[in-house]
Write a protein that holds these residues in place. Sequence first.
Motif, PDB file in Angstrom:
ATOM      1  N   MET A   1     -22.259  -1.221   5.956  1.00  0.00           N
ATOM      2  CA  MET A   1     -23.144  -2.362   5.794  1.00  0.00           C
ATOM      3  C   MET A   1     -23.176  -3.175   7.079  1.00  0.00           C
ATOM      4  O   MET A   1     -22.184  -3.295   7.781  1.00  0.00           O
ATOM      5  N   ALA A   2     -24.347  -3.729   7.391  1.00  0.00           N
ATOM      6  CA  ALA A   2     -24.529  -4.470   8.631  1.00  0.00           C
ATOM      7  C   ALA A   2     -24.586  -5.963   8.371  1.00  0.00           C
ATOM      8  O   ALA A   2     -24.935  -6.415   7.273  1.00  0.00           O
TER       9      ALA A   2
ATOM     10  N   ARG B   1     -29.777  -6.922  -1.629  1.00  0.00           N
ATOM     11  CA  ARG B   1     -29.453  -6.030  -2.743  1.00  0.00           C
ATOM     12  C   ARG B   1     -28.822  -4.728  -2.254  1.00  0.00           C
ATOM     13  O   ARG B   1     -28.055  -4.095  -2.991  1.00  0.00           O
ATOM     14  N   ALA B   2     -29.143  -4.338  -1.016  1.00  0.00           N
ATOM     15  CA  ALA B   2     -28.559  -3.121  -0.448  1.00  0.00           C
ATOM     16  C   ALA B   2     -27.128  -3.342   0.034  1.00  0.00           C
ATOM     17  O   ALA B   2     -26.461  -2.393   0.440  1.00  0.00           O
ATOM     18  N   GLY B   3     -26.663  -4.585   0.000  1.00  0.00           N
ATOM     19  CA  GLY B   3     -25.277  -4.872   0.338  1.00  0.00           C
ATOM     20  C   GLY B   3     -25.048  -5.467   1.706  1.00  0.00           C
ATOM     21  O   GLY B   3     -23.905  -5.727   2.087  1.00  0.00           O
ATOM     22  N   HIS B   4     -26.113  -5.691   2.469  1.00  0.00           N
ATOM     23  CA  HIS B   4     -25.959  -6.282   3.793  1.00  0.00           C
ATOM     24  C   HIS B   4     -25.665  -7.779   3.672  1.00  0.00           C
ATOM     25  O   HIS B   4     -26.160  -8.456   2.772  1.00  0.00           O
ATOM     26  N   GLN B   5     -24.868  -8.291   4.605  1.00  0.00           N
ATOM     27  CA  GLN B   5     -24.553  -9.716   4.652  1.00  0.00           C
ATOM     28  C   GLN B   5     -25.631 -10.428   5.456  1.00  0.00           C
ATOM     29  O   GLN B   5     -25.830 -10.119   6.631  1.00  0.00           O
ATOM     30  N   LEU B   6     -26.315 -11.397   4.828  1.00  0.00           N
ATOM     31  CA  LEU B   6     -27.488 -11.992   5.464  1.00  0.00           C
ATOM     32  C   LEU B   6     -27.299 -13.455   5.839  1.00  0.00           C
ATOM     33  O   LEU B   6     -26.787 -14.255   5.050  1.00  0.00           O
TER      34      LEU B   6
ATOM     35  N   GLY C   1     -27.994 -15.355  -2.323  1.00  0.00           N
ATOM     36  CA  GLY C   1     -26.740 -15.479  -1.583  1.00  0.00           C
ATOM     37  C   GLY C   1     -26.982 -15.589  -0.091  1.00  0.00           C
ATOM     38  O   GLY C   1     -28.084 -15.897   0.358  1.00  0.00           O
ATOM     39  N   GLY C   2     -25.941 -15.321   0.684  1.00  0.00           N
ATOM     40  CA  GLY C   2     -26.075 -15.444   2.129  1.00  0.00           C
ATOM     41  C   GLY C   2     -25.992 -16.892   2.575  1.00  0.00           C
ATOM     42  O   GLY C   2     -25.596 -17.779   1.817  1.00  0.00           O
TER      43      GLY C   2
END
Length: 290
Positions: free
Chosen positions: A1-2, A22-27, A45-46
């Motif tokens: 994850m990026a 939703r794909a799990g990346h931290q935004l 989130g994020g």
Amino acid sequence: MANVAFVGLGVMGYPMAAHLSRAGHQLNVYNRTASRARQWVEAHGGRAFATPAEAAAGQDLVMICVGNDDDLRQVVSGEQGVLAGLQAGAIIVDHTTASANVARELAGLSAAKGVGFLDAPVSGGQAGAENGQLTVMVGGEEAVFDLARPVIAAYARMVRLMGPVGSGQLTKMVNQICIGGLLQGLSEALHFARCAGLDAEAAMQVISKGAAQSWQLEHRHQSMLAGDFDFGFAVDWMRKDLAIVLEEARANGAQLPVTALVDQFYADVQQMGGGRWDTSSLIARLNRGK
């Protein structure tokens, strides 16, 4: 994850960023209207930030989706732009529909900081963004593209590298040329069917199974017949895109007589008060007085 920043949470950017979450990346997110960014964070989130530079700091990739060349320059190379926050090795993926020239300009500034740059405009409209089914046409270096592609895939059904920086924007221009011509042809066909006393809906059902079939016919003919244009990709934005197309054509010598004419037809729609109508509203100018 990026670790990803998303700059520009408009009609397209908001759902695209949601797919990344939703794909799990931290935004990290930034939007010019701060309340929009706060709304996104509450839903997905994020973290929201006050400037593009702050949102970009420490991130692996920065996705951008803003309005035009000037907006793009401001959020990338402005005093508080993305480049002020990024470290060498990061990647900018620009989803704005803009000029090929600004893509090359910003790619040069990015390279000077050791940052990769991809121009990656999209097609598929709001529905494509919401459903994660966008087509993404990309310009840039293959090694940079290979790193960014798995992240872009969160909201795309087709992602393809078209060539060096600027090639994504040039491909989007091809896309807009096709859409404008198709919608004018469909408008005239529907208008003709009605004037000839045909059941226009039945005519569309028949010809959609032959060589005249297109996405525009399948997805727009019913709303065009109903005079319903309060949705979709706005005429104002299409005129912005066609201005870019026609400027590029003047530079490269391409002859685009139909595109130039359709652009003027869209100007008529604007004069009718339809600047925010969907691009399928070309039929409205034919139906005036009917």
